[in-house]
Scaffold this motif. Structure first.
Motif, PDB file in Angstrom:
ATOM      1  N   HIS A   1      19.684 -11.426   4.202  1.00  0.00           N
ATOM      2  CA  HIS A   1      20.578 -11.799   2.998  1.00  0.00           C
ATOM      3  C   HIS A   1      21.385 -13.242   2.969  1.00  0.00           C
ATOM      4  N   GLY A   2      21.634 -13.208   1.901  1.00  0.00           N
ATOM      5  CA  GLY A   2      22.385 -14.792   1.685  1.00  0.00           C
ATOM      6  C   GLY A   2      21.724 -15.749   1.114  1.00  0.00           C
ATOM      7  N   LEU A   3      21.911 -17.015   1.208  1.00  0.00           N
ATOM      8  CA  LEU A   3      21.301 -18.037   0.613  1.00  0.00           C
ATOM      9  C   LEU A   3      19.922 -18.432   0.599  1.00  0.00           C
TER      10      LEU A   3
ATOM     11  N   HIS B   1      15.401 -14.107  -5.253  1.00  0.00           N
ATOM     12  CA  HIS B   1      14.354 -13.736  -6.245  1.00  0.00           C
ATOM     13  C   HIS B   1      14.474 -12.352  -6.125  1.00  0.00           C
ATOM     14  N   LYS B   2      14.360 -11.597  -5.030  1.00  0.00           N
ATOM     15  CA  LYS B   2      14.344 -10.384  -4.902  1.00  0.00           C
ATOM     16  C   LYS B   2      15.288  -9.534  -5.700  1.00  0.00           C
ATOM     17  N   ILE B   3      16.490  -9.959  -5.790  1.00  0.00           N
ATOM     18  CA  ILE B   3      17.568  -9.509  -6.481  1.00  0.00           C
ATOM     19  C   ILE B   3      17.675  -9.949  -7.950  1.00  0.00           C
ATOM     20  N   GLY B   4      16.968 -10.641  -8.386  1.00  0.00           N
ATOM     21  CA  GLY B   4      16.798 -11.023  -9.565  1.00  0.00           C
ATOM     22  C   GLY B   4      17.665 -12.441 -10.195  1.00  0.00           C
ATOM     23  N   LYS B   5      18.158 -13.024  -8.965  1.00  0.00           N
ATOM     24  CA  LYS B   5      18.837 -14.329  -9.420  1.00  0.00           C
ATOM     25  C   LYS B   5      18.062 -15.426  -9.503  1.00  0.00           C
TER      26      LYS B   5
END
Length: 101
Positions: free
Chosen positions: A5-7, A13-17
C-alpha cells in the motif's frame, strides 16, 4: 512497504485513484513495491549503495537481512524512506503538470 500500500501506482490504480498501474520512470507495466525496491532502473543508484552496505537483497531475503542486524535494519529503512520520499515529490510534480494541461 511489505503490504504494497502507499505510493505505488499499481495500488493507486487498484483503488481507483489512477487510470493505469504502470511505472512512470521505466515504463514497466506495474509499479508496485516489488518493482520499485528491487527492479526499477530509476532507483538503481540507491539500490547499489544499499547492497554495498548489506549485500545482495531479494524479496525472499530482505526480512532476514533486516532482522539480522540493527545496522541493516536502519540502512534498509533509510533506503525505503528515501525512495518513497522522492517518489512523493516526483509524483506531486507529475500530477501538477497533468492538471495544468
Amino acid at each position: 512497504m511489505l503490504c504494497g500500500h502507499g505510493l505505488f501506482r499499481a495500488y493507486l490504480h487498484k483503488i481507483g485513484k489512477l487510470e493505469k498501474p504502470d511505472c512512470v520512470y521505466c515504463g514497466n507495466d506495474r509499479d508496485d513495491a516489488l518493482h520499485t525496491f528491487f527492479e526499477c532502473s530509476r532507483w538503481i543508484e540507491e539500490r547499489q549503495k544499499l547492497q554495498s552496505e548489506v549485500g545482495v537483497l531479494t524479496p525472499e531475503t530482505i526480512i532476514n537481512v533486516m532482522l539480522g542486524s540493527g545496522v541493516h535494519w536502519e540502512v534498509i529503512a533509510s533506503y525505503v524512506e528515501t525512495i518513497l520520499r522522492q517518489k512523493k515529490v516526483e509524483e506531486t510534480k507529475l500530477a501538477a503538470r497533468e492538471t495544468a494541461t
